[in-house]
Design a protein around this motif. Structure first.
Motif, PDB file in Angstrom:
ATOM      1  N   ALA A   1     -10.094  -8.210   2.021  1.00 24.96           N
ATOM      2  CA  ALA A   1     -10.738  -7.091   2.125  1.00 24.96           C
ATOM      3  C   ALA A   1     -11.308  -6.294   1.085  1.00 24.96           C
ATOM      4  O   ALA A   1     -11.393  -6.944  -0.174  1.00 24.96           O
ATOM      5  N   PRO A   2     -12.646  -5.419   1.688  1.00 25.12           N
ATOM      6  CA  PRO A   2     -13.294  -4.965   0.249  1.00 25.12           C
ATOM      7  C   PRO A   2     -12.282  -3.501   0.063  1.00 25.12           C
ATOM      8  O   PRO A   2     -12.334  -2.617   0.371  1.00 25.12           O
ATOM      9  N   THR A   3     -11.496  -3.904  -1.046  1.00 29.92           N
ATOM     10  CA  THR A   3     -10.252  -3.173  -1.359  1.00 29.92           C
ATOM     11  C   THR A   3     -10.633  -1.690  -1.926  1.00 29.92           C
ATOM     12  O   THR A   3      -9.579  -0.712  -1.565  1.00 29.92           O
ATOM     13  N   ALA A   4     -11.798  -1.389  -2.480  1.00 29.68           N
ATOM     14  CA  ALA A   4     -12.042  -0.084  -2.773  1.00 29.68           C
ATOM     15  C   ALA A   4     -12.072   0.907  -1.641  1.00 29.68           C
ATOM     16  O   ALA A   4     -11.828   2.015  -1.881  1.00 29.68           O
ATOM     17  N   GLY A   5     -12.271   0.410  -0.546  1.00 31.90           N
ATOM     18  CA  GLY A   5     -12.547   1.276   0.749  1.00 31.90           C
ATOM     19  C   GLY A   5     -11.121   1.513   1.267  1.00 31.90           C
ATOM     20  O   GLY A   5     -11.044   2.477   2.149  1.00 31.90           O
ATOM     21  N   LEU A   6     -10.093   0.927   0.943  1.00 27.51           N
ATOM     22  CA  LEU A   6      -8.720   1.191   1.495  1.00 27.51           C
ATOM     23  C   LEU A   6      -8.311   2.830   1.064  1.00 27.51           C
ATOM     24  O   LEU A   6      -7.283   3.110   1.728  1.00 27.51           O
ATOM     25  N   HIS A   7      -8.904   3.240   0.207  1.00 24.40           N
ATOM     26  CA  HIS A   7      -8.265   4.584  -0.221  1.00 24.40           C
ATOM     27  C   HIS A   7      -8.984   5.727   0.753  1.00 24.40           C
ATOM     28  O   HIS A   7      -8.090   6.927   0.652  1.00 24.40           O
ATOM     29  N   PHE A   8      -9.838   5.282   1.520  1.00 23.62           N
ATOM     30  CA  PHE A   8     -10.200   6.466   2.484  1.00 23.62           C
ATOM     31  C   PHE A   8      -9.578   6.399   3.581  1.00 23.62           C
ATOM     32  O   PHE A   8      -9.403   5.746   4.215  1.00 23.62           O
TER      33      PHE A   8
ATOM     34  N   GLU B   1       3.935  -5.113   6.268  1.00 25.48           N
ATOM     35  CA  GLU B   1       4.319  -4.944   7.542  1.00 25.48           C
ATOM     36  C   GLU B   1       3.651  -4.251   8.635  1.00 25.48           C
ATOM     37  O   GLU B   1       3.764  -4.696   9.763  1.00 25.48           O
ATOM     38  N   GLU B   2       2.323  -4.038   8.273  1.00 25.71           N
ATOM     39  CA  GLU B   2       1.354  -3.515   9.196  1.00 25.71           C
ATOM     40  C   GLU B   2      -0.079  -3.818   8.836  1.00 25.71           C
ATOM     41  O   GLU B   2      -0.679  -3.735   7.846  1.00 25.71           O
ATOM     42  N   LYS B   3      -0.434  -4.898   9.706  1.00 27.74           N
ATOM     43  CA  LYS B   3      -1.976  -5.780   9.352  1.00 27.74           C
ATOM     44  C   LYS B   3      -2.982  -4.579   9.142  1.00 27.74           C
ATOM     45  O   LYS B   3      -3.637  -4.940   8.122  1.00 27.74           O
ATOM     46  N   GLU B   4      -3.187  -3.332   9.750  1.00 27.88           N
ATOM     47  CA  GLU B   4      -4.323  -2.340   9.567  1.00 27.88           C
ATOM     48  C   GLU B   4      -4.120  -1.802   8.449  1.00 27.88           C
ATOM     49  O   GLU B   4      -5.151  -1.394   7.692  1.00 27.88           O
ATOM     50  N   ARG B   5      -3.012  -1.793   7.396  1.00 25.86           N
ATOM     51  CA  ARG B   5      -3.156  -1.679   6.087  1.00 25.86           C
ATOM     52  C   ARG B   5      -3.900  -2.269   5.003  1.00 25.86           C
ATOM     53  O   ARG B   5      -4.327  -1.925   4.070  1.00 25.86           O
TER      54      ARG B   5
ATOM     55  N   PRO C   1       0.873  -1.181   0.032  1.00 27.19           N
ATOM     56  CA  PRO C   1       0.039   0.001   0.028  1.00 27.19           C
ATOM     57  C   PRO C   1       0.709   1.494  -0.027  1.00 27.19           C
ATOM     58  O   PRO C   1       2.033   1.141   0.470  1.00 27.19           O
ATOM     59  N   ILE C   2       0.365   2.334  -0.768  1.00 28.93           N
ATOM     60  CA  ILE C   2       1.106   3.619  -0.526  1.00 28.93           C
ATOM     61  C   ILE C   2       0.892   4.277   1.025  1.00 28.93           C
ATOM     62  O   ILE C   2       0.061   3.773   1.593  1.00 28.93           O
ATOM     63  N   GLU C   3       1.845   5.253   1.152  1.00 28.19           N
ATOM     64  CA  GLU C   3       1.886   5.583   2.479  1.00 28.19           C
ATOM     65  C   GLU C   3       0.437   6.544   3.076  1.00 28.19           C
ATOM     66  O   GLU C   3      -0.129   6.143   4.054  1.00 28.19           O
ATOM     67  N   ASP C   4       0.024   7.196   2.093  1.00 28.18           N
ATOM     68  CA  ASP C   4      -1.100   7.877   2.280  1.00 28.18           C
ATOM     69  C   ASP C   4      -2.173   7.504   1.273  1.00 28.18           C
ATOM     70  O   ASP C   4      -2.345   7.310   0.230  1.00 28.18           O
ATOM     71  N   ARG C   5      -3.108   6.812   2.189  1.00 32.07           N
ATOM     72  CA  ARG C   5      -4.454   6.081   1.501  1.00 32.07           C
ATOM     73  C   ARG C   5      -5.019   7.018   0.280  1.00 32.07           C
ATOM     74  O   ARG C   5      -5.284   6.502  -0.659  1.00 32.07           O
ATOM     75  N   SER C   6      -5.239   8.095   0.528  1.00 31.32           N
ATOM     76  CA  SER C   6      -5.977   9.113  -0.287  1.00 31.32           C
ATOM     77  C   SER C   6      -5.295   9.550  -1.317  1.00 31.32           C
ATOM     78  O   SER C   6      -5.718  10.381  -2.141  1.00 31.32           O
ATOM     79  N   ALA C   7      -3.915   9.268  -1.408  1.00 30.96           N
ATOM     80  CA  ALA C   7      -2.984   9.740  -2.645  1.00 30.96           C
ATOM     81  C   ALA C   7      -2.876   8.884  -3.766  1.00 30.96           C
ATOM     82  O   ALA C   7      -2.152   9.317  -4.774  1.00 30.96           O
ATOM     83  N   SER C   8      -3.667   7.915  -3.703  1.00 33.05           N
ATOM     84  CA  SER C   8      -3.794   6.853  -4.662  1.00 33.05           C
ATOM     85  C   SER C   8      -4.203   7.534  -6.151  1.00 33.05           C
ATOM     86  O   SER C   8      -4.980   8.463  -5.898  1.00 33.05           O
ATOM     87  N   ARG C   9      -4.005   7.137  -7.134  1.00 35.49           N
ATOM     88  CA  ARG C   9      -4.386   7.753  -8.355  1.00 35.49           C
ATOM     89  C   ARG C   9      -5.935   7.401  -8.557  1.00 35.49           C
ATOM     90  O   ARG C   9      -6.399   6.291  -8.073  1.00 35.49           O
ATOM     91  N   LEU C  10      -6.993   7.999  -9.135  1.00 39.38           N
ATOM     92  CA  LEU C  10      -8.130   7.908  -9.766  1.00 39.38           C
ATOM     93  C   LEU C  10      -8.401   8.242 -11.109  1.00 39.38           C
ATOM     94  O   LEU C  10      -8.334   9.321 -11.665  1.00 39.38           O
ATOM     95  N   MET C  11      -8.803   7.027 -11.621  1.00 45.69           N
ATOM     96  CA  MET C  11      -9.518   7.115 -12.996  1.00 45.69           C
ATOM     97  C   MET C  11     -10.966   7.322 -12.987  1.00 45.69           C
ATOM     98  O   MET C  11     -11.649   6.511 -12.374  1.00 45.69           O
TER      99      MET C  11
END
Length: 350
Positions: free
Chosen positions: A186-193, A168-172, A28-38
């Motif tokens: 995981a319901p992975t679309a929600g990981l960005h919030f 490295e971190e379970k919560e990610r 996962p990238i460090e900042d969840r909400s910084a992923s790209r969005l198409m």
């Protein structure tokens, strides 16, 4: 659901695409909400490139955002056979009773009925007591204390097989709003919030409705039959509260949109809704399979990740905005080096 004649010709291969291995996100990238969005227009196929936190630009007061608040359990257990010490791996799929689970076992030949396995130096003992579908086993666990606490100590996150790096971190691999334990993925679309982004969305006047669907591994498996209509979905447990139903109904009655975060949220509300789209509190098991030709009863728009070729998930997305638009968008994502699958980037189908 009535299936028109042309839909019977749908082939699994119609949903294939070539994905370079290096575009499968491993971490996962460090900042969840910084992923790209198409952003994909479901009517025209027009594409925009954004950052995930820009999702606010596409939401309006009165919209209802539907989130799946399931929580992934650390369902992968590594142990040994009690009498021989032979290594074994369990993947817990579905809880039948408090102490009995349907589990995948590797290697399966070691898991005959009556065989016992030890985890954590005997903190947890698993006994094979029966057989389940597709080679899974029924396992009865013996332990002292609270099962969830023992599992949290001994278990590992059940990452999909295409993720080969250690988390490295379970919560990610949890959404920030996860609440109800029970998912094998995981319901992975929600990981960005992030919590901050959700607060900003609420302040805009967007209603947030939480539903629950415990994700099974069957959701992510590729379809193995040539004819899409011959595929059988695994059943998964879902729950819709009256509060969530009221929020969804309010949005529809006022002419606003219902926007699902992830295919699991979509499948939950489409399973629970009446034929006219009205929602009431409901829970149960669903094996709904959504593919082109399906008429959505509730869903208007979808936030989702980029899915595996020939999966039921890419078929669901194609049902919403058309197979050609989807495959064109996926080819564009590959060209633009988007990150794919669970830890990858996101798409908003508007």
């Amino acid at each position: 659901m009535i299936i028109r004649k042309e839909e019977r010709a749908l082939k699994t291969s119609d949903f294939n695409f070539d994905l370079p291995q290096e575009l499968i996100a491993q971490t996962p990238i460090e900042d969840r909400s910084a992923s790209r969005l198409m952003v994909l227009d479901k009517e025209t196929g027009e594409i925009e490139h954004k950052i995930f936190r820009d999702i606010k630009e596409y939401l309006k007061p009165g919209d209802c955002l539907v989130l799946n608040d399931t929580r992934v359990i650390p369902a992968r257990l590594i142990g040994e056979k009690v009498d021989t010490g032979g290594k074994i791996e369990f993947l817990l799929l579905k809880r039948n009773t408090d102490d009995t689970w349907e589990s995948l076992v590797k290697p399966g030949k070691r898991a005959k009925i009556g065989t016992k396995f030890s985890f954590g130096g005997g903190k947890l003992i698993g006994e094979v007591v029966g057989m389940a579908d597709e080679g899974a086993r029924i396992i009865k666990f013996h332990y002292d204390g609270i099962f969830e606490e023992i599992l949290d100590e001994l278990g590992n996150m059940p990452l999909p097989p295409y993720i080969t790096e250690k988390l490295e971190e379970k919560e990610r691999y949890q959404t920030v709003y996860s609440k109800h334990n029970g998912s094998a993925a995981a319901p992975t679309a929600g990981l960005h919030f992030t919590n901050e982004l959700l607060e900003e969305i609420k302040e805009m006047g967007v209603d947030i409705a939480f539903v629950t669907l415990h994700v099974g591994l069957g959701t992510f498996r590729p379809v193995k039959v040539d004819d899409v209509l011959n595929h059988e979905m695994h059943s998964e447990f879902y729950m819709v509260t009256q509060e969530a139903a009221d929020k969804i109904n309010k949005a529809k009655e006022n002419g606003n949109r219902v926007i699902c975060v992830g295919t699991t949220s979509c499948r939950t509300i489409e399973s629970a809704a009446e034929e006219d789209g009205h929602m009431t509190a409901k829970s149960g098991w669903t094996n709904i399979f959504i593919y082109p030709g399906y008429k959505f009863k509730v869903l208007d728009n979808l936030i989702t990740n980029f899915h595996l070729p020939e999966s039921t998930l890419i078929m669901l997305v194609s049902a919403l905005c058309g197979r050609e638009h989807v495959l064109n968008a996926y080819n564009e994502a590959i060209k633009e080096r988007y990150r794919f699958f669970s830890f990858g980037d996101a798409m908003f189908i508007k």
